[in-house]
Motif scaffolding. Sequence first.
Motif, PDB file in Angstrom:
ATOM      1  N   UNK A 164       0.829  -1.209   0.000  1.00 34.99           N
ATOM      2  CA  UNK A 164       0.000   0.000   0.000  1.00 34.99           C
ATOM      3  C   UNK A 164       0.862   1.257   0.000  1.00 34.99           C
ATOM      4  N   UNK A 165       1.893   1.260   0.838  1.00 38.17           N
ATOM      5  CA  UNK A 165       2.760   2.428   0.942  1.00 38.17           C
ATOM      6  C   UNK A 165       3.561   2.647  -0.339  1.00 38.17           C
ATOM      7  N   UNK A 201       0.623   8.752   7.420  1.00 36.41           N
ATOM      8  CA  UNK A 201       1.323   9.547   6.417  1.00 36.41           C
ATOM      9  C   UNK A 201       2.509  10.274   7.033  1.00 36.41           C
ATOM     10  N   UNK A 202       2.359  10.759   8.268  1.00 29.66           N
ATOM     11  CA  UNK A 202       3.462  11.447   8.938  1.00 29.66           C
ATOM     12  C   UNK A 202       4.602  10.494   9.258  1.00 29.66           C
ATOM     13  N   UNK A 203       4.275   9.264   9.603  1.00 29.80           N
ATOM     14  CA  UNK A 203       5.314   8.292   9.962  1.00 29.80           C
ATOM     15  C   UNK A 203       6.042   7.733   8.741  1.00 29.80           C
ATOM     16  N   UNK A 236      -2.770  15.690  24.194  1.00 30.38           N
ATOM     17  CA  UNK A 236      -1.391  16.064  23.859  1.00 30.38           C
ATOM     18  C   UNK A 236      -0.926  15.355  22.595  1.00 30.38           C
ATOM     19  N   UNK A 237      -1.239  14.074  22.483  1.00 31.65           N
ATOM     20  CA  UNK A 237      -0.801  13.288  21.327  1.00 31.65           C
ATOM     21  C   UNK A 237      -1.443  13.768  20.037  1.00 31.65           C
ATOM     22  N   UNK A 238      -2.776  13.884  20.046  1.00 32.00           N
ATOM     23  CA  UNK A 238      -3.480  14.122  18.797  1.00 32.00           C
ATOM     24  C   UNK A 238      -3.532  15.584  18.390  1.00 32.00           C
ATOM     25  N   UNK A 239      -3.368  16.486  19.335  1.00 32.53           N
ATOM     26  CA  UNK A 239      -3.275  17.891  18.940  1.00 32.53           C
ATOM     27  C   UNK A 239      -2.023  18.123  18.106  1.00 32.53           C
ATOM     28  N   UNK A 240      -0.937  17.388  18.433  1.00 33.18           N
ATOM     29  CA  UNK A 240       0.297  17.507  17.657  1.00 33.18           C
ATOM     30  C   UNK A 240       0.109  16.952  16.241  1.00 33.18           C
ATOM     31  N   UNK A 241      -0.606  15.823  16.131  1.00 34.59           N
ATOM     32  CA  UNK A 241      -0.865  15.240  14.811  1.00 34.59           C
ATOM     33  C   UNK A 241      -1.708  16.186  13.965  1.00 34.59           C
TER      34      UNK A 241
END
Length: 329
Positions: A148-149, A178-180, A315-320
């Motif tokens: 897929x990638x 996508x970010x990773x 904290x985690x998802x606000x950064x994403x």
Amino acid sequence: MRSQRLILAAALAATAFAATLGTPSVASAEGYPDKPVKLVVPFPPGGITDVIARSLSNHAQQAMGQPMIVDNRPGGGGVIASDAVAKAPANGHTVLLAAIGQAVVNKHLFKKLPYDPSADLVPVSLIAQGPNVLVVNASSPYRTVADLLAAAKKSPQDLSFGTYGNGSSPHLQAALLMQRTGAAFTHVPYKGSAPAMNDLLGGQTTFMFDSLITSLQHIRAGKLRALAVTSPKRSALLPEVPTFAEAGVANFSFSAWYGIHVPGKTPPNVIERLRREIDEFAHTPAIARQFAEQGLELTSSSPADYARFLATEDKTWSAVIQQAGITID
């Protein structure tokens, strides 16, 4: 449809939820409730949030002597449902079954909400959590995450993913992927999991992040192919399906979770009573076993523990969200 049978089976398994959703006075438990209780769900019927709600509703109604009415209010990324509960009387007769969007991320997606998420909605307890799974149509040429990638990096415009809506948990998971990895996909938002799944089954989209409980029936029926689970360890229900770490994507895991919220200013005794009843529901063996067989763990927590959990998720998802530039308006 099998999804409808799942909802019915979950509801029939509910037999012992002696729930009262409280009133703002210190009234006796025997006097409550004196009218139907509304359980507001931010998604259409058929998805995992609705499955949980209908099991809880059936379980509660048998003990309460009053109907617990599931009120599906999809749209607006859950803002419509959240606003309805936030502005309801704080008397225990209106509660929200929230997912990550309503409980954490909407305040980062919308420039302005019609309610104050910190003051107008208060956490009561987690109620369920479990892994998600990345699935493609069984006729898809992609047999692994690596396939897929590689295709996405070669022709990103040709690959799309469906979600429950802009800023929903599947959207965030795809953004994190996508970010990773540096891959790119086209986002196709829907108003709920059921229409998104229908288009994946019909071949209109390439892949989808979905809860294991709703995808499992299609995987077992040979209609979908699972490429990876989002949990740190493999699922006992899909032992042959790798984790993302095993599939070559490091630092990628996600737990789909759901929690109960009530209007702000709901009295502490009401919140505590509701928490105790959620704990009883989550630990009713027949119900817990049925959900576990579908890949979802029923759970409960104190309001304080749930609040700390929400802070970590925030904290985690606000950064994403910030890195992906995801916005609603």
